[in-house]
Design an enzyme around this catalytic site. Sequence first.
Site, short mmCIF file in Angstrom:
data_model
loop_
_atom_site.label_atom_id
_atom_site.label_comp_id
_atom_site.label_asym_id
_atom_site.label_seq_id
_atom_site.Cartn_x
_atom_site.Cartn_y
_atom_site.Cartn_z
N CYS A 1 0.60 -1.25 -0.33
CA CYS A 1 -0.24 -0.26 0.41
C CYS A 1 0.90 1.36 0.06
O CYS A 1 1.58 1.48 0.59
CB CYS A 1 -0.87 0.27 1.43
SG CYS A 1 -2.46 -1.65 2.18
N ASP B 1 18.23 38.83 -12.99
CA ASP B 1 16.65 38.69 -13.17
C ASP B 1 16.43 39.78 -13.26
O ASP B 1 16.54 39.89 -11.95
CB ASP B 1 16.06 37.50 -13.45
CG ASP B 1 14.71 37.09 -13.76
OD1 ASP B 1 14.63 37.55 -15.14
OD2 ASP B 1 14.41 37.97 -12.73
#
Length: 490
Positions: A34, A440
């Site tokens: 599981c 940037d």
Amino acid sequence: MHTDTERCVRAVHSKDSRFDGWFFTAVVTTRIYCRPSCPAVPPKVENMTFYPSAAACQQAGFRACKRCRPDTSPGSPEWNARADSVARAMRLIRDGVVDREGVPGLASRLGYSARQIERQLLAELGAGPLALARAQRAQTARLLIETTGLPMAEVAFAAGFSSVRTFNDTVREVFALAPGELRGRAARSAQPPATPGVIALRLPYRAPLNPSNLFGHLAATAVPGVEEWRDGAYRRTLSLRYGHGIVALTPHPDHIACRLSLTDPRDLTLAISRCRWLLDLDADPVAVDEQLSADPLLAPLVRKAPGRRVPRTVDGAEFAVRAVLGQQVSTAAARTHAARLVTAHGLPVADPEGGLTHLFPHPGALAGLDPERLALPRSRRTTLTTLVGALADGSLRLGTDTDWERARAELTALPGFGPWTVEVIAMRALGDPDAFLPTDLGIRRAAGELGLPSTPAALTARAAAWRPWRAYAVQYLWTVDDHPINHLPN
């Protein structure tokens, strides 16, 4: 993590979905495995054992739980956050390289022997490349069985199985149901897609996920004809191994709805992998946000909208071309330049559901373009044609298996490639979670408003505390500026 039994048991008892994909719980009494968040009553601790991969569980003789469907867990975030051989191998296996080229092909791409790769994967994942590829084939087969009406023989070969018998045996072994039974169960619980030939599925992710910057960025920079935002979905064309496709991705609170139209179903595994990579769905946002929040200047941005992902790309070469076209121009101008290339050199496609018209041209299709016909400064024409030539002849490779630092060095050696272009390619095309853009303009504006150092060198020094998640810090810093990339389109 699977070796930390105490931590794994706590995750299972609390049904913590954050650990889905990190490890798998196998129950020795039922022979079922599981995901940690399985809604069933947790087994006794002495009956639990933990594995690092679904393939390892299957190899040990466990079958997938029918309730929590552990085979549909998000991928481990480790494989996208690391650049070592095991992580690169996992990204290639996820792209279907073992099915197409075998283990020797995988090893050749990584520069190792097949035996070395086998040993490394076994040590870390408890399964070798063949077992890992088999687990992926089983999941692809299940998707095709449950979401299409393809005959089972076509499903088998589309999923990568060498024979129908192997396909039948694998499906029964992994899911404890025959292929026909899987299709029957799905037909009783789901509605078929409204459009024939469309594969509809859910892409899981670890919460939280903030769709604003992710889909806002993709929509704001969309190249006309190749990408569009329509009816609340980001749509784009895909160049794939055996053909092409069109995908529509829609954000929901607990999943991304994915609708795929493929000219060849054998491309399903690769298409899903590309979409998950594009949206950074295997990230661990809790770990990222926890580290970034330790900086008092970043913490308010993280608290305001946690779970930001790094918008990536479906094709590294495509993004590199677009990055060059976007040098020192506005977003609108970059889209215009890219749209002209697409119209002139892209392969036309039909899109009955929208306005997509072309595939983005491959480097080979751009290798013969006339630089004089490009509405770019002469220096940028040289940059573009040199890049396209290197991509076309294979001397430069920008794939999910590419070594990040080697790619940076090769890009820097090309004319016209400064730090910004190299780092934005590393961030969005190569997937380096630590790529950083201190030069940037948006980052520098954000730094000024937040009180961070304003010069690239000083900002880089300050950002050392954000490692290895500086690419995610970039996403938060960009939100300081009110730009369309930060908002879902109307």
